[in-house]
Every structure is written in structure tokens, then in C-alpha cells.
Design a protein around this motif. Sequence first.
Motif, PDB file in Angstrom:
ATOM      1  N   PRO A  62     -16.555 -20.586 -13.494  1.00  0.00           N
ATOM      2  CA  PRO A  62     -15.502 -19.577 -13.687  1.00  0.00           C
ATOM      3  C   PRO A  62     -14.223 -19.905 -12.926  1.00  0.00           C
ATOM      4  N   ALA A  63     -14.358 -20.521 -11.769  1.00  0.00           N
ATOM      5  CA  ALA A  63     -13.157 -20.842 -10.985  1.00  0.00           C
ATOM      6  C   ALA A  63     -12.292 -21.844 -11.743  1.00  0.00           C
ATOM      7  N   ILE A  64     -12.945 -22.875 -12.287  1.00  0.00           N
ATOM      8  CA  ILE A  64     -12.188 -23.893 -13.041  1.00  0.00           C
ATOM      9  C   ILE A  64     -11.609 -23.260 -14.304  1.00  0.00           C
ATOM     10  N   GLU A  65     -12.399 -22.438 -14.981  1.00  0.00           N
ATOM     11  CA  GLU A  65     -11.909 -21.829 -16.230  1.00  0.00           C
ATOM     12  C   GLU A  65     -10.671 -20.976 -15.970  1.00  0.00           C
ATOM     13  N   ALA A  66     -10.672 -20.273 -14.843  1.00  0.00           N
ATOM     14  CA  ALA A  66      -9.521 -19.426 -14.520  1.00  0.00           C
ATOM     15  C   ALA A  66      -8.273 -20.287 -14.320  1.00  0.00           C
ATOM     16  N   LYS A  67      -8.454 -21.412 -13.638  1.00  0.00           N
ATOM     17  CA  LYS A  67      -7.309 -22.300 -13.395  1.00  0.00           C
ATOM     18  C   LYS A  67      -6.785 -22.878 -14.706  1.00  0.00           C
ATOM     19  N   ILE A  68      -7.708 -23.221 -15.588  1.00  0.00           N
ATOM     20  CA  ILE A  68      -7.292 -23.790 -16.871  1.00  0.00           C
ATOM     21  C   ILE A  68      -6.478 -22.763 -17.656  1.00  0.00           C
ATOM     22  N   SER A  69      -6.969 -21.532 -17.719  1.00  0.00           N
ATOM     23  CA  SER A  69      -6.245 -20.510 -18.485  1.00  0.00           C
ATOM     24  C   SER A  69      -4.856 -20.288 -17.904  1.00  0.00           C
ATOM     25  N   GLU A  70      -4.817 -20.275 -16.602  1.00  0.00           N
ATOM     26  CA  GLU A  70      -3.536 -20.021 -15.935  1.00  0.00           C
ATOM     27  C   GLU A  70      -2.544 -21.152 -16.263  1.00  0.00           C
ATOM     28  N   LEU A  71      -3.056 -22.375 -16.240  1.00  0.00           N
ATOM     29  CA  LEU A  71      -2.207 -23.538 -16.500  1.00  0.00           C
ATOM     30  C   LEU A  71      -1.754 -23.561 -17.963  1.00  0.00           C
ATOM     31  N   LEU A  72      -2.722 -23.331 -18.851  1.00  0.00           N
ATOM     32  CA  LEU A  72      -2.403 -23.345 -20.297  1.00  0.00           C
ATOM     33  C   LEU A  72      -1.267 -22.371 -20.603  1.00  0.00           C
ATOM     34  N   ALA A  73      -1.305 -21.225 -19.926  1.00  0.00           N
ATOM     35  CA  ALA A  73      -0.299 -20.201 -20.181  1.00  0.00           C
ATOM     36  C   ALA A  73       1.088 -20.673 -19.768  1.00  0.00           C
ATOM     37  N   ARG A  74       1.119 -21.610 -18.816  1.00  0.00           N
ATOM     38  CA  ARG A  74       2.422 -22.087 -18.341  1.00  0.00           C
ATOM     39  C   ARG A  74       2.906 -23.344 -19.064  1.00  0.00           C
ATOM     40  N   MET A  75       2.013 -23.999 -19.770  1.00  0.00           N
ATOM     41  CA  MET A  75       2.387 -25.285 -20.388  1.00  0.00           C
ATOM     42  C   MET A  75       3.180 -25.078 -21.671  1.00  0.00           C
ATOM     43  N   THR A  76       4.186 -25.927 -21.855  1.00  0.00           N
ATOM     44  CA  THR A  76       4.911 -25.901 -23.130  1.00  0.00           C
ATOM     45  C   THR A  76       4.073 -26.646 -24.167  1.00  0.00           C
ATOM     46  N   LEU A  77       4.459 -26.496 -25.417  1.00  0.00           N
ATOM     47  CA  LEU A  77       3.777 -27.214 -26.491  1.00  0.00           C
ATOM     48  C   LEU A  77       3.863 -28.730 -26.251  1.00  0.00           C
ATOM     49  N   GLU A  78       5.036 -29.161 -25.816  1.00  0.00           N
ATOM     50  CA  GLU A  78       5.253 -30.598 -25.559  1.00  0.00           C
ATOM     51  C   GLU A  78       4.283 -31.103 -24.480  1.00  0.00           C
ATOM     52  N   GLU A  79       4.118 -30.284 -23.449  1.00  0.00           N
ATOM     53  CA  GLU A  79       3.211 -30.706 -22.368  1.00  0.00           C
ATOM     54  C   GLU A  79       1.765 -30.775 -22.857  1.00  0.00           C
ATOM     55  N   LYS A  80       1.437 -29.833 -23.706  1.00  0.00           N
ATOM     56  CA  LYS A  80       0.057 -29.832 -24.224  1.00  0.00           C
ATOM     57  C   LYS A  80      -0.190 -31.073 -25.081  1.00  0.00           C
ATOM     58  N   VAL A  81       0.756 -31.366 -25.951  1.00  0.00           N
ATOM     59  CA  VAL A  81       0.575 -32.545 -26.816  1.00  0.00           C
ATOM     60  C   VAL A  81       0.520 -33.817 -25.963  1.00  0.00           C
ATOM     61  N   GLY A  82       1.361 -33.874 -24.948  1.00  0.00           N
ATOM     62  CA  GLY A  82       1.331 -35.049 -24.061  1.00  0.00           C
ATOM     63  C   GLY A  82      -0.039 -35.250 -23.437  1.00  0.00           C
ATOM     64  N   SER A 395      -7.872 -28.114 -22.828  1.00  0.00           N
ATOM     65  CA  SER A 395      -8.790 -27.528 -21.843  1.00  0.00           C
ATOM     66  C   SER A 395      -9.889 -28.516 -21.478  1.00  0.00           C
ATOM     67  N   ARG A 396     -10.384 -29.216 -22.467  1.00  0.00           N
ATOM     68  CA  ARG A 396     -11.463 -30.177 -22.178  1.00  0.00           C
ATOM     69  C   ARG A 396     -10.964 -31.280 -21.253  1.00  0.00           C
ATOM     70  N   VAL A 397      -9.749 -31.753 -21.515  1.00  0.00           N
ATOM     71  CA  VAL A 397      -9.186 -32.802 -20.661  1.00  0.00           C
ATOM     72  C   VAL A 397      -8.987 -32.253 -19.242  1.00  0.00           C
ATOM     73  N   LEU A 398      -8.430 -31.060 -19.174  1.00  0.00           N
ATOM     74  CA  LEU A 398      -8.173 -30.477 -17.847  1.00  0.00           C
ATOM     75  C   LEU A 398      -9.472 -30.212 -17.083  1.00  0.00           C
ATOM     76  N   ARG A 399     -10.491 -29.794 -17.796  1.00  0.00           N
ATOM     77  CA  ARG A 399     -11.778 -29.501 -17.163  1.00  0.00           C
ATOM     78  C   ARG A 399     -12.287 -30.745 -16.427  1.00  0.00           C
ATOM     79  N   VAL A 400     -12.183 -31.881 -17.091  1.00  0.00           N
ATOM     80  CA  VAL A 400     -12.636 -33.128 -16.451  1.00  0.00           C
ATOM     81  C   VAL A 400     -11.746 -33.444 -15.242  1.00  0.00           C
ATOM     82  N   LYS A 401     -10.466 -33.231 -15.404  1.00  0.00           N
ATOM     83  CA  LYS A 401      -9.553 -33.515 -14.277  1.00  0.00           C
ATOM     84  C   LYS A 401      -9.846 -32.598 -13.086  1.00  0.00           C
ATOM     85  N   TYR A 402     -10.166 -31.329 -13.380  1.00  0.00           N
ATOM     86  CA  TYR A 402     -10.526 -30.417 -12.288  1.00  0.00           C
ATOM     87  C   TYR A 402     -11.843 -30.835 -11.655  1.00  0.00           C
ATOM     88  N   ARG A 403     -12.826 -31.129 -12.501  1.00  0.00           N
ATOM     89  CA  ARG A 403     -14.155 -31.469 -11.958  1.00  0.00           C
ATOM     90  C   ARG A 403     -14.074 -32.650 -11.008  1.00  0.00           C
TER      91      ARG A 403
END
Length: 860
Positions: A62-82, A395-403
Motif C-alpha cells: 500500500p505504501a508504494i501504491e500510494a506513492k505511485i498514485s500521487e506521482l501519476l496525478a502529477r505527471m504530464t502526458l509527455e512524462e508518462k509516455v517518456g 505504474s508497473r514501471v514505477l513499481r519496479v523502480k520503487y521496489r
Amino acid sequence: MTKASFRPAQLRTVLTAFLVLHLLACVDAEIESAAAVPATADNQRIHPERWPKQESPLPVDPAIEAKISELLARMTLEEKVGQIIQADIDSVTPEQVKRYHLGSILNGGNSAPNKDNRGSPIEWLKLADAFWRASTDTSDGGVGIPAMWGTDAVHGQSKIVGATLFPHNIGLGMANDPDLIRRIGAITAKEIRVTGQDWTFAPTVAVVRNDRWGRTYESYSEHPDIVRAYASAVVEGVQGKYGTPEFLDGDHLVATIKHFVGDGGTDNGIDTGNTLASEEELRDLHAAGYYSAIAAGAQTAMASYSSWQGQKMHGNKDLLTDVLVGRMGFAGFTVGDWNGHAHVPGCSETSCATAFNAGLDMFMAPSSWQGLYQSTLEQVRSGVISEARLNEAVSRVLRVKYRMGLMTAPMPSQRKNAGQWQLLGAPEHRAVAREAARKSLVLLKNNHGVLPFKASSRVLITGDGANNIGKQCGGWTLNWQGTGNLNEHFPNGESFYQGLQKALAAGGGTIELSESGDFQQRPDVAVVIFGEDPYAEFQGDRPHLDFPDDTALLQLARFKQAGIATVAVFLSGRPMWVNPELNQSDAFVAAWLPGTEGGALADVMVRKSDGSVNHDFSGKLSFSWPNDATGTPLNVGDKDYQPLFAYGYGLSYQQSATVAALSESSGLSPGTVVNTDRFFTAGKATAPWQLQLTDQGDVTVVENPVQVSRHSAVTVQAADRKQQEDTLIIDIKNKSFVSLVHEKGERINWVRQSNGDMALEIDYQVIASAGKPVRLGMACGVDCSSYVDVSREFAASAGKGWRTAEVLLRCFNDPARISGEFRLDRVSAPFVLASDGGLTIQIARIRLKANEGKASCTVN
Ligand code: BGC
Ligand code: BGC
């Protein structure tokens, strides 16, 4: 056989008409049986519900999931595609990683800092810092997510000078020792950490069923059991054991299970080909390593270039999503293979929504990343890719980076193990590599107990593998193909010769290294080390399994005839048909591709000074050894299993057996040998290629040392350079061309090779040039060609001596150079030299070769 009557042709018996007919009958049978089972939609479809259901070992955090959601909300479309795009370090700058917010970089087999594959390890760490700084830079208001760097550390940190290099997987399979594999994984991870990368594209968990495939050596075994046991062991070694603090800590990093799935099952063993296995075989055999590796917490999986039942894996949603994630419980992210998405119908290198929608989370887009970024961005904007799917992949990419702690880690050089150069090739690492090499050696024959020999023996050692660490290491070593590596490029390695020298010196023996096999003093035993030269991927695909070079065979026969005991050591990426060599040797060792620790051979071959055995052979075949050279798939459990040496075979000093004289009928029909990379060798066209002179549309085939074209526009004449008639002088007086053409008009498909950074290499010198137009290129028929203009370069180099031109295959893809319907999938003349006249050029060799950084779209 007497010395005078000795001819290699007698050793390699030519096939009888009976065998030809037999072979043809087999081919027919294969076609028939394929036709007998009608391809219904159902047997070409995946049924995820028929695959075992496995829970992910990684519960949602849950801690990682919370961070991912928070980050996703701040990312632009360009950042996500990158985030879902990976570029190659040879084609992207840190500045671009920053601007496009790329989520990952890789170094391909030939890519390295400063484009120097043999540069200092320090440069790797510096570049890792540069990319890290760029990706985490938030000065443009972005979130600054660290880019993850992936590398092919497939047998140790194999891009790095001085690293410990282990046997390639095939040799490890012979050891059948999962604990050893775990230790190797851990050492590899540690040595990668030294140079600052985060991720290795290993292990390959292919279960290879056709040894003609050029990647057979990347596979542990033809049997799923060894692959299953090893896959989890190596993942645990590289990543650390899941559920303990070592998981993805500073001593470990992210592993990749590849290539999902069925890569080892392609028809005819063709690289990137089509796997015709049934769904059951795919599930129970080819997928064996995935279940165990996922259960061990594998963080990434690479999609295979290959197809299953004609459908490209990069676009296969059933397997990439429904099976891998849905059934196997994979909880990391999937990455594509080198532009692998481009092969999906409707896709190109720079656009492929289909693959992404099928479940590919990250594109490997080496030099195509920029176009792919733009098109993917547009596809999200237009709804071809849903934002939900994009968020899922990110999210999957970020999850690995967090782990793995990447999100908060300091820059690479500040992390644990970074810059600890003494860890590269550390003695305790090399000891494990030596143990692995020793355990990988398989003793196929040991008649009269020739091995082990006394440490006081007088030994002669010869063969091109005797003192050649580059050859010991094979492909994926410093560069992609593993070619051109010299002993000096392995400061922490030892050749077989060097290892034997030490062991014999300690016991009062002597060793003589002789290139020709001639000796000063008659030896007690002659050791001949030979085998395949390094290759990688499709460059290693073979039409058959005959070992083609007779040099070692002739040497073995000479020693045998002189009454000297012979020991053959065979380096290869697969079992091959070597019956003639087996017959000429008293002892025969299959050494595979053992890596940097040549001393392993001495460990088993030389007795201790007190006469006792030092180490016994323990390697057992994890691949069946063939009875003939045809390359017909041969796997334990086959209905009509008739190997020469069965799966599990391997002699030891405890368990010996005499190998009787073997048949020397290879089973090959004379026409089986195809050659698509050596076109012109030592001044002559290499079969099945012929040199043709075309003059006013009339063709003359060059058959003599001197030949003139029909209307005398062009003349060729054999000439000496280093040896008699080892070059050809081509004198083009008037408009005409010379070309190399297949004797039966067959064509080459070079699409994959052009993507794989291969080049046409020409050894030549311009003797005279009148400065008229000269074009060099390739053709697919009349008015179907592609050329680079070399007029200026040839005029400038006239009279200036020998040169080597390396022209990239991909240059011939350029529409500006193409005339007619030319495409690289239909090359009938791989070399054409056309001139308006006034050109005299001398040519020694023309071949296909991996670009090692020098190739371009012209000649220099
Ligand atoms: C190979 C992969 C490798 C990748 C990156 C591809 O061509 O198939 O195994 O990881 O290149 O070098
Ligand atoms: C390989 C890469 C390699 C490249 C050569 C690709 O096909 O997979 O790993 O670096 O060719 O540039």
C-alpha cells in the motif's frame, strides 16, 4: 592411413545417394504431417484458463501504491509516455533523456560510453551519473524520475573490461547445480553495481529444441527441468531472495526473464522465427522457466522477437497479458526486444500501439525512440491507446523502480559497490567462475585413460582456441558478436594454455604452444583446442551441425599417426557433429564457451604432483549430442531418440567407457551448405556465390584467373598479396559492373541484419581512378538496386594502399539510394560495383560483419 595418402575428404565421407533419398523422404514426411493436422482457429489460439494459476509472490504494497498514485496525478502526458520508452545510449544524450523524460536507457551489444567497447569501466559509471542527473533534473517543472539503465550481462558483467566472465548458459546447464547458478547471479549483480547499471537483460530461459539456432548457447538445456530449476536460482542470485532484506538491495538489481515465450522453439531454429509448438508444449516446455522465476520475484520479462503460430509475440495479448500477468502472477513490467515491436503487422519502428495495447509496458526503441515517443503521444491523445492503459504501464514501471529503491537512491556513483573497481574480476569471483567452468566441461571420450596426465608430462598445445580468451568467451563479450577480442582485453582472464602452463610448471612438466602443431621435442600428449568462432543471435544460425573447419582434424590425425596421444578440446555454442575429430582423438572434451577462466581445464586434466586426481569431470550433457550433421531436432524424450551421446551422458575418472570408431557419414547432402555472410574470400567468390561481369547487358561468370567480359569493358585478373592469387584486380574500362550473385538465383533476406547493425565489409585498394562515377551497392534484379556513391572516395584513395570499407546495411534502405523495387528482404546480389570506366581496383575479401563502430554510409 599413411601420411602421404591423408586427405580430409576421406575423413568427411560424402553422402551416398541412399542418404539423399532418405533425407528427402524425411522432409516430405514433415510437410505431410504438418498438413495432416488442420490448422483450426482453436489450435492456433491461447486458452489462458488452461494454464496453471499462480499467485504473485509480491503482495500489493500500500505504501508504494500510494506513492505511485500521487506521482501519476502529477505527471504530464509527455512524462508518462517518456516513462515507457527505452533508448540506446549510442542514440540518445542525457540532455534528450531529460527533455523527453525517458524512463529507461540500454546499451545494446555494441553500444558503450564514447562508442568504445573496450574502454575504461570508469566511463560507464560516469555516464550512469550523467543520465541519472539528467533524468532527475526537475528544472523544467517535471517530476524527475530516475531512468533505469539495462545491459546484457548475460555471462557476468560481460560488457566490461576486467569483469569476471562465466561460462555461457549452455555450459552452466552441464553443471546441473542450481546453487552455483545462484552464486553466479549474485556476483554478476555486484559487478554490474560497480559500473552503475540497474538492470540486466538476463537470464535467458529459452528451452532450445533445435541446436541450429544461433542462440542455443544462451540456453541452459533442451529439458525444461534444468531451465525451471535454474531460472529461479539465477533470479534469486541477481535480485536477492524475495522476502529478505537483500531483495533488490545495493548488492542486487533487476533481472529479466527472456524471451517470452517460445524463443527456443522456432521452426528450423531460425532466429526471430515462428514457433509451431502446440499450446501444451508452449505451456509445459517452453514456459518452464517463467513459473519458477516469477515465483522468485522476477521484476521484468522481455517479449520474444519470435512468433507463436504465426503471431508475433510483441503483439500477443493472450500471452503477454492474459497468461503472463493473469495466470502466472507476473508483477513486474514487460519490455520489448530491440525494435521487436516493428515486426507486428501494421507497426513500424516508430509506431506500434498494437504492442502497447497487447501488454508491452516498455518499448525497446534503440534509435527509433524519438519517433515512437511522438506517435505514442498522438495515439494516447487520439484514444488509440487509452489513458488507463498508459497509466497501467507507467505504474508497473514505477513499481519496479520503487521496489528497488531507485526513486530515492543517490546518483549511481554514490551507491553501494559503485566504483569498487577491485570487485571486477575479484579473486573470489574468479574462483566461482573457475568452479563453474570446471563443472561445465563434459568428457565425451577418454580411451586408454589418456586423461588425466601427470603434472610432469611433456605437453604440446595447439589449435586456435589454445591461447585465445576471446574464443573461450564467445558472443556477448565486450561487443555484441564477441569478435576481435584479444587476450589483452581480458586483464583478469586466463587462456587454457596459460592455465596448463601453471599446472605443469608446478609439477615439473613442460608445455609447448605451437600454432602449426610442429614441435621441437616429441610430446607425451598433444592437446588440440578448436571450435566455433564467436557469434551472437542470427549470425549463429546454421543450416546444419557439421563443424566445417578441418584444420584441427588434420592436426589430430597427424599426431595420431605419429603415435602421440591426442586430446581434443572443443569450444562451441552447441553440440555439433564432429565424428571425424572424435575418431582422431584419444580423449575429447566438450568445453562449450567457458569464459575467462581457462585454468579450469588444467584442474581436470592434470594430476596433482603426488599423482592423484586433482578434480574429476562432473559435467553431464544437458543437450543431446547428434549422430549426424543434419541438424534435425534431437531432444531427450523424442519418439525415435538416437543420439550419439544421450542427454545426461558424461564420463568421469570413476566411470569410464571406451568409445569405438564412429561412422563418418555426416548425413548431409552436398547442397545443404548455404553461406550468407562470406561472399568473396582470398581473391575468389565463395560458394554458392559467383562473380559475374555485366557488360552491355551480357553476363560472364568468372571461372578463370583471367577473365574478360563479353564486350571487353571489364577484365579481372588474380593477383598476389600475402599469398598466391589471394586477391583479384578488377579493371573497369567502360561502363559496366561486377557483382556477386547466388549460383541458383536465390535471395537473401537482410531485414533483421540491417536492424542489427551489420555492415558489408570490403578489403580493397584502388589502384587507379579517372574520377568517373563509381557506385557500390546491392541488387535484386534488373533495375532493382540500392547504391552508395563512392566516386569521390575512390578517386581520393587511388594509389594510397589497402583499406577496409564497412558500409552499413541499413544505408541501402534509404529511398534516396534505391531504384526500382529494391528491398533488403530480396537481395540477389549482395555486392555490386558499377563504374562508368577508368577504374582499377584490387579486392581481397567481401563479407558481412557486425559494425563495431566504424561503419557508415560510405567508404573511408
Ligand atoms: C536481443 C536481446 C537483448 C537486446 C538488447 C536483442 O537483439 O534479442 O536478448 O537483450 O537485443 O541488447
Ligand atoms: C542486438 C543488440 C545489438 C545490436 C547491434 C541488435 O540486433 O540485439 O543487442 O547491440 O543489434 O547494434
